[in-house]
Design an enzyme around this catalytic site. Structure first.
Site, PDB file in Angstrom:
ATOM      1  N   GLU A 114      10.652  -8.787  -2.307  1.00 50.75           N
ATOM      2  CA  GLU A 114      11.261  -7.540  -1.839  1.00 50.75           C
ATOM      3  C   GLU A 114      10.589  -7.222  -0.513  1.00 50.75           C
ATOM      4  O   GLU A 114       9.413  -6.855  -0.481  1.00 50.75           O
ATOM      5  CB  GLU A 114      11.053  -6.430  -2.871  1.00 50.75           C
ATOM      6  N   LEU A 115      11.339  -7.371   0.574  1.00 53.19           N
ATOM      7  CA  LEU A 115      10.738  -7.402   1.906  1.00 53.19           C
ATOM      8  C   LEU A 115      11.181  -6.215   2.754  1.00 53.19           C
ATOM      9  O   LEU A 115      11.463  -5.148   2.239  1.00 53.19           O
ATOM     10  CB  LEU A 115      11.070  -8.746   2.564  1.00 53.19           C
ATOM     11  N   GLY A 126       6.456  -6.511   0.356  1.00 54.65           N
ATOM     12  CA  GLY A 126       5.729  -6.341   1.607  1.00 54.65           C
ATOM     13  C   GLY A 126       6.585  -6.740   2.787  1.00 54.65           C
ATOM     14  O   GLY A 126       7.818  -6.756   2.710  1.00 54.65           O
ATOM     15  N   CYS A 175      10.148   0.805   2.437  1.00 56.44           N
ATOM     16  CA  CYS A 175      10.973  -0.308   2.885  1.00 56.44           C
ATOM     17  C   CYS A 175      12.426   0.110   3.056  1.00 56.44           C
ATOM     18  O   CYS A 175      13.158  -0.464   3.852  1.00 56.44           O
ATOM     19  CB  CYS A 175      10.867  -1.468   1.906  1.00 56.44           C
ATOM     20  N   GLU A 199      11.216  -3.335  12.024  1.00 59.38           N
ATOM     21  CA  GLU A 199      10.758  -2.312  11.091  1.00 59.38           C
ATOM     22  C   GLU A 199       9.533  -1.601  11.652  1.00 59.38           C
ATOM     23  O   GLU A 199       8.563  -2.234  12.053  1.00 59.38           O
ATOM     24  CB  GLU A 199      10.432  -2.941   9.737  1.00 59.38           C
ATOM     25  N   TRP A 242       0.791  -1.220   0.000  1.00 63.30           N
ATOM     26  CA  TRP A 242       0.000   0.000   0.000  1.00 63.30           C
ATOM     27  C   TRP A 242       0.827   1.277   0.000  1.00 63.30           C
ATOM     28  O   TRP A 242       0.285   2.361  -0.185  1.00 63.30           O
ATOM     29  CB  TRP A 242      -0.949   0.027   1.205  1.00 63.30           C
ATOM     30  N   ASN A 243       2.132   1.187   0.167  1.00 63.35           N
ATOM     31  CA  ASN A 243       2.893   2.432   0.318  1.00 63.35           C
ATOM     32  C   ASN A 243       3.182   3.119  -1.016  1.00 63.35           C
ATOM     33  O   ASN A 243       3.082   4.332  -1.119  1.00 63.35           O
ATOM     34  CB  ASN A 243       4.185   2.190   1.109  1.00 63.35           C
ATOM     35  N   LYS A 256      -2.803  -8.845  -7.306  1.00 62.77           N
ATOM     36  CA  LYS A 256      -3.694  -8.536  -6.188  1.00 62.77           C
ATOM     37  C   LYS A 256      -3.054  -7.389  -5.413  1.00 62.77           C
ATOM     38  O   LYS A 256      -2.114  -7.586  -4.654  1.00 62.77           O
ATOM     39  CB  LYS A 256      -3.902  -9.729  -5.255  1.00 62.77           C
TER      40      LYS A 256
END
Length: 496
Positions: free
Chosen positions: A258-259, A236, A292, A389, A160-161, A184
Site C-alpha cells: 500500500e504505497l 509506505g 497516503c 506526493e 509513521w503516520n 518492524k
C-alpha cells in the site's frame, strides 16, 4: 510555543521476540522524538540483522512446530476477540502514546484507537468462515476439493503516520488466517507496535506468533530479504515499496503493498459548495496532510473556483495549530524533522515553478515542526507539486472546464490510490467514478475507511487489498487435493 526547559528521561522499551522482552544483540538503542516537544520521549532497541534473524526464526518455529500452526479457526477467533477487548480497554491510553510518538491530534488518535477493535472482531468472524470448495471432476474415478491454508510467516513494515491502525490492517487478517507475524514499525514511531505486543501477550497468544523488531533501514532490509518469510506486507512510499518488491523477488516472496498517492478531489459546479469546502479541508489538512489518501489535488470547475477556494482559504486561515494533546488544537506538527524539510522544500520549489501561495507557505508556521495549512493556486498539472506526493498540509488547486478535462487531469498521475467527486448530479457522479483510475472513490465525501471496505491502489499506489473479507485471502494459499475413488490398479502411463 515549544518548551524544552524541562527535559524528561525517555521511557525505555524493549522488543518482543519469541515471547521474551529483549534488547538488541548489539546493545544499541535509539530515541523516538516527540514532534511537538522537539525532544526524545522514548528509547527502543536499534535492532540489526542478527535480531531480525532471531525474530523470524521464532515466527517460523511457532508456525511450523508450535501450537499456533495446529490451532483451529475457533481458537484463533477467540484470541482475536480477546485482543479486540483489550485494545478497547486501553484505547485512550494508546491514543495518547501514539499522539506523542507522531504528533497527531489526541482527539483524532482517540477516535482511531476506539474504532480499531472492530478490525479484530471482524477478522475473528472471518477466521471462522475460511472455506475451501468441492470441485466438479470430469473424471468418474476422481473427486477433488480445495482447502485454504495460511501462507506462513508474515513480515510487516509499517509507517509513521498511523502506525497502530495500519498495523491492525495487516495483523488482524494475518492472525485470522493462521499466520505468524514479525513487524518492524517505523523507527520514528515504534512504540504502538510494542504496546500491542503487550496486549497480544495478555490475550494469551502463544510465544512467537507476534514479534516486534525496532530499528532502522538495516533491520528492514534484513527482514524483507529473509528467505524464511512467506509474505511481506508494507505501507509506505512508492520508492521503498519498489525496493521491497525487488528484494522479495529474489526469494519469490509474496508482497502486499500500500504505497503513495496524489489523489484528486474533483469538484463540479453542481456540488454543494459548503459541503465540498469541508470535504476539501478534511481531505488535505486532517492529520497535517500526512496520509497516503490525502486529497492533495483540488481539481475544480473554473466557474465555481473563486467561491469554493475562497471558502477553503477562509477556513484554513483559522485552523488552530498547537499542542496535539489539547482538545482545541486542530492541526499538530509534522512527524519528523526530515518530513518538515521535505514539505517546506516542495512548497518553495512550487513557487519557483510558478505556483502562487494563497494561504500558508513554507515560512508561515509558528516554528518547530509546524507547517501551516498551505494552498497553492496557478498550479498546472505538469508542475512537480501536482505530480509528486508531498505528505503534508499542501493543497494544489487545478482548474478545469469540462467533465472530460476533469477526468483527464485526475488520471494524469502515476498514482491511483483514492479520489473524491463532488456533484449533486447522481448520473455524473457515477459516470466520473467509473472513469477515475483509483482504488477508492468517495462521492460527496472524503477520507472514510472501514474494516469491511477493501482499500488499496491502482498503478504505482500498490498491489493487493487490505480490509474486507478478501484481505484474509492475502494471507492464505489454496491447496487442491485429488482423491482416487476406484481403488483399481491402473497402468501408470494411462492418462485420466
Amino acid at each position: 510555543m515549544l518548551d524544552n526547559s524541562a527535559p524528561v528521561r525517555p521511557v525505555a522499551y524493549d522488543m518482543l521476540i519469541d515471547g521474551r522482552w529483549v534488547g538488541a544483540a548489539s546493545g544499541r538503542r535509539m530515541d523516538s522524538l516527540d514532534p511537538f516537544a522537539g525532544a526524545a520521549w522514548a528509547s527502543v532497541p536499534d535492532a540489526g540483522s542478527e535480531d531480525v534473524g532471531t525474530a523470524v526464526a521464532a515466527a517460523r518455529k511457532a508456525f511450523d512446530l508450535g501450537p499456533w500452526g495446529r490451532s483451529t479457526a475457533r481458537e484463533r477467533a477467540a484470541l482475536l476477540r480477546r485482543l479486540a477487548e483489550l485494545i478497547a480497554r486501553d484505547a485512550d491510553r494508546l491514543a495518547a502514546i501514539e499522539s506523542r510518538d507522531n504528533g497527531k491530534l489526541v482527539r483524532e488518535m482517540t477516535a482511531q484507537w476506539r474504532y480499531m477493535p472492530e478490525w479484530f472482531f471482524y477478522f475473528a468472524g472471518a477466521a471462522e468462515r475460511i472455506e475451501g470448495s468441492t470441485l466438479q471432476s470430469d473424471r468418474p474415478n476422481f473427486t477433488a476439493f480445495t482447502r485454504k491454508e495460511p501462507v506462513g510467516v508474515v513480515a510487516a513494515i509499517t509507517p509513521w503516520n498511523s502506525p497502530g491502525l495500519l498495523l491492525a490492517w495487516k495483523l488482524a487478517p494475518a492472525l485470522a488466517a493462521g499466520c505468524t507475524f514479525v513487524v518492524k514499525p517505523s523507527e520514528h514511531t515504534p512504540v504502538s507496535a510494542i504496546e500491542i505486543g503487550r496486549l497480544v501477550e495478555e490475550a494469551g497468544f502463544p510465544a512467537g506468533v507476534y514479534n516486534v523488531i525496532t530499528g532502522g533501514p538495516e533491520a528492514g532490509r534484513a527482514l524483507v530479504a529473509d528467505p524464511r518469510v512467506d509474505k511481506i506486507a508494507f505501507t509506505g512510499s512508492t520508492d521503498v515499496g519498489k525496493a521491497i518488491a525487488k528484494s522479495a523477488a529474489d526469494n519469490l516472496t509474496g508482497v502486499l503493498l500500500e504505497l503513495g498517492g496524489k489523489s484528486p478531489n474533483i469538484v463540479f459546479d453542481d456540488c454543494d459548495p459548503a459541503a465540498a469546502a469541508n470535504g476539501i479541508i478534511s481531505g488535505i489538512f486532517a492529520a497535517s496532510g500526512q496520509t497516503c489518501m490525502a486529497g492533495s489535488r483540488l481539481v475544480i470547475q473554473r466557474s465555481i473556483m473563486e467561491d469554493v477556494v475562497g471558502r477553503v482559504i477562509a477556513r484554513a486561515q483559522t485552523i488552530k495549530l498547537g499542542d496535539p494533546s489539547l482538545p482545541e488544537t486542530e492541526m499538530g506538527p509534522v512527524a519528523t524533522p526530515q518530513q518538515h524539510a521535505k514539505v517546506t522544500g516542495m512548497i518553495r520549489a512550487a513557487v519557483a515553478e510558478g505556483a502562487r501561495v494563497a494561504c500558508g507557505g513554507a515560512d508561515g508556521g509558528p516554528g518547530g515542526l509546524f507547517v501551516p495549512p498551505t494552498i497553492l493556486v496557478d498550479v498546472t498539472p505538469q508542475m512537480t507539486i501536482a505530480r509528486e506526493e508531498v505528505f503534508g498540509p499542501v493543497l494544489s488547486v487545478i482548474p478545469f472546464d469540462t467533465e472530460e478535462e476533469a477526468i483527464a487531469i485526475a488520471n494524469d498521475t502515476e498514482f491511483g490510490l483514492a479520489a473524491g467527486i463532488w456533484s449533486l448530479n447522481l448520473q455524473r457522479a457515477h459516470r466520473v467514478a467509473n472513469k477515475v483510475r483509483a482504488g477508492t472513490v468517495w462521492l460527496n465525501a472524503y477520507r472514510v475507511v472501514a474494516y469491511n471496505a477493501p482499500f488499496g491502489g491502482f498503478k504505482q499506489s500498490g498491489s493487493g487489498r487490505e480490509n474486507g473479507v478478501g484481505a484474509v485471502d492475502e494471507y492464505l494459499e489454496t491447496k487442491t487435493i485429488w482423491i482416487e475413488l476406484s481403488g483399481a490398479t491402473r497402468d501408470p502411463f494411462t492418462i485420466g
